[in-house]
Design an enzyme around this catalytic site. Structure first.
Site, short mmCIF file in Angstrom:
data_model
loop_
_atom_site.label_atom_id
_atom_site.label_comp_id
_atom_site.label_asym_id
_atom_site.label_seq_id
_atom_site.Cartn_x
_atom_site.Cartn_y
_atom_site.Cartn_z
N HIS A 106 0.83 -1.22 0.00
CA HIS A 106 0.00 0.00 0.00
C HIS A 106 0.86 1.26 0.00
O HIS A 106 0.42 2.31 0.47
CB HIS A 106 -0.94 0.04 1.21
CG HIS A 106 -1.67 -1.24 1.47
ND1 HIS A 106 -2.94 -1.49 0.99
CD2 HIS A 106 -1.29 -2.35 2.13
CE1 HIS A 106 -3.32 -2.70 1.37
NE2 HIS A 106 -2.34 -3.25 2.05
N SER A 131 14.30 21.49 -16.85
CA SER A 131 13.13 22.30 -17.11
C SER A 131 13.60 23.61 -17.74
O SER A 131 14.70 24.07 -17.49
CB SER A 131 12.40 22.58 -15.80
OG SER A 131 11.75 23.82 -15.86
N LYS A 172 15.82 21.39 -11.76
CA LYS A 172 15.10 20.16 -12.07
C LYS A 172 15.91 19.16 -12.88
O LYS A 172 16.70 19.50 -13.74
CB LYS A 172 13.83 20.50 -12.85
CG LYS A 172 12.86 21.35 -12.07
CD LYS A 172 11.80 20.55 -11.39
CE LYS A 172 10.76 20.17 -12.41
NZ LYS A 172 9.56 19.67 -11.77
#
Ligand code: ARG
Length: 446
Positions: free
Chosen positions: A148, A269, A275
């Protein structure tokens, strides 16, 4: 074959823009067919010779980019045949004896996939070997195992990576299996009923390298399950790659920080200089959707078709080519990208929450005689207590432990991540000994 000359119809029905990719298989099939016709005395040896010579020179033309492909001539079969007339004259008209485009097109498709499937299997193997490499290099790293997406039990990172190895192992089996059913010669089925000439199908199978000959001419010209099977196997492989891609995206985020992808496989980016985006992994995940679409497309195209050949079946090609190219390029780039992945061992270790050892505490009580269900509830209460106190298990005193069960003694502090994984020493488990075995087996199998 086109009767009218309506431009719209010509363009709408043509498959030459995409089926020209089958030119080699088409020529190979025609050469085998011509040889067989001559061997059986259906055409003369000298006619066959002229036809074969013409076909070989057409192959060269295509490969040199000099072939005049024409949409008016609809598909690869008609384009090549028309060119053969131009090259060798009327004798070209004998090639299509005892054959139809219906058995010809499925022959081409089968020959094509027979060549491609071994490449698919090899590219999967290359990816597997990168996985094994990454597992090998990080053999000692313990990571949080998840269910999970919640921390569940500690596992070796290598064990986690080898889970993907197993998926790809099954994928290879599916492709090999699909290859068996692709490896059947349809030629000799004619339009649908078989042909009225004494053809030698055994000879054709041998010439073209097929292991089997189709049993039923109607089935042979109308079946595309081999395409569906390939699409299905490809969809499953992409599903596996996509799950791996998702973990790569997650693990390379600053929140996880488990891995760093080599800069050749990330992009920046245009406005945010910090990034390093995992675009390759994201695109693999995205392309998986398109591959599922191709599977849906072919099974939907086939579902309502009466026997035998229907023109709808021409729609089998673009999706197949697209799937094949996407699958191969994805496998290839993943194999390379994995080689550049660096694991941030410290971050992985720090990410592990102490409560991940809760199962081990329960197992501890079980070993001291408590039934598992009871031990489970004791440790549930203990965990709640520890969390409320803001302490981890190691920081609890023996007195505190004692409040939950008198079975806890000094040796409870021997429970560590290392002891936890070492304890799971079953076949297929995460203990270092088992993972070492699994790595060895994996290396041997590829
Ligand atoms: N271009 C066709 C296809 O891809 C070839 C077979 C055409 N046969 C026919 N009877 N029109 O399916």
């Amino acid at each position: 074959m086109l009767q009218g000359k309506n431009k719209l119809t010509i363009n709408y029905t043509a498959s030459i823009p995409f089926d020209q990719r089958l030119y080699r298989q088409d020529i190979k099939g025609s050469i085998a067919h011509a040889s067989m016709l001559a061997k059986q005395g259906i055409i003369t040896e000298s006619d066959a010779k002229a036809i074969i010579k013409g076909l070989n020179s057409i192959r060269e033309e295509i490969e040199q980019g000099k072939f005049p492909f024409s949409t008016e001539l609809e598909d690869i079969h008609m384009n090549i045949e028309a060119r053969l007339f131009e090259k060798i004259g009327d004798v070209a008209g004998k090639l299509h004896t005892a054959r139809s485009r219906n058995d010809q097109v499925t022959l081409d498709m089968r020959l094509f996939l027979k060549e491609e499937i071994p490449k698919t299997i090899d590219t999967i193997k290359a990816l597997q070997s990168s996985l094994v490499e990454l597992a090998e290099v990080n053999k000692e790293v313990i990571m949080p195992g998840y269910t999970h997406l919640q921390q569940a039990q500690p596992v070796l990172l290598a064990h986690h990576l080898l889970a993907y190895f197993e998926m790809f192992q099954r994928d290879k089996e599916r492709f090999s299996d699909c290859l068996k059913r692709t490896d059947v010669l349809p030629l000799g089925s004619g339009a649908l009923a078989g042909v009225a000439y004494p053809v030698d199908r055994q000879f054709l199978a041998q010439e073209l390298g097929f292991s089997e000959i189709s049993n039923n001419s109607i089935d042979a010209v109308s079946d595309r399950d081999f395409v569906v099977e390939f699409q299905a196997a490809a969809a499953l492989t992409m599903m596996h790659i996509s799950r791996l891609a998702e973990e790569i995206v997650l693990w390379s985020s600053s929140e996880f920080g488990f891995i760093e992808i080599g800069k050749d496989f990330t992009t920046g980016s245009s406005i945010m200089p910090q990034k390093k985006n995992p675009d390759v992994a994201e695109l693999a995940r995205g392309k998986t959707g398109r591959i599922y679409g191709n599977l849906m497309s072919i099974i939907t195209t086939m579902k309502g078709l009466p026997l035998a050949y229907n023109r709808d079946m021409q729609e089998d090609k673009q999706g197949l080519f697209d799937t094949l190219d996407t699958l191969h390029s994805t496998l290839e780039i993943f194999a390379e990208m994995l080689k550049t992945i660096k694991v941030n061992t410290r971050r992985v270790r720090e990410a592990i929450k102490d409560y991940i050892l809760a199962t081990d505490l329960a197992d501890y009580l079980v070993k001291k005689g408590m039934p598992f269900r009871e031990a489970y509830s004791v440790v549930a209460k203990l965990s709640e207590y520890a969390i409320n106190k803001g302490k981890n298990f190691r920081e609890l005193s023996l007195k505190e432990y004692d409040k939950f069960s008198p079975l806890f003694t000094e040796d409870v502090y021997n429970i560590t991540l290392e002891s936890s994984i070492a304890a799971r020493n079953v076949i297929g488990g995460t203990s270092p000994q088992q993972v070492e075995q699994a790595l060895k087996k994996a290396r041997e199998s590829i």
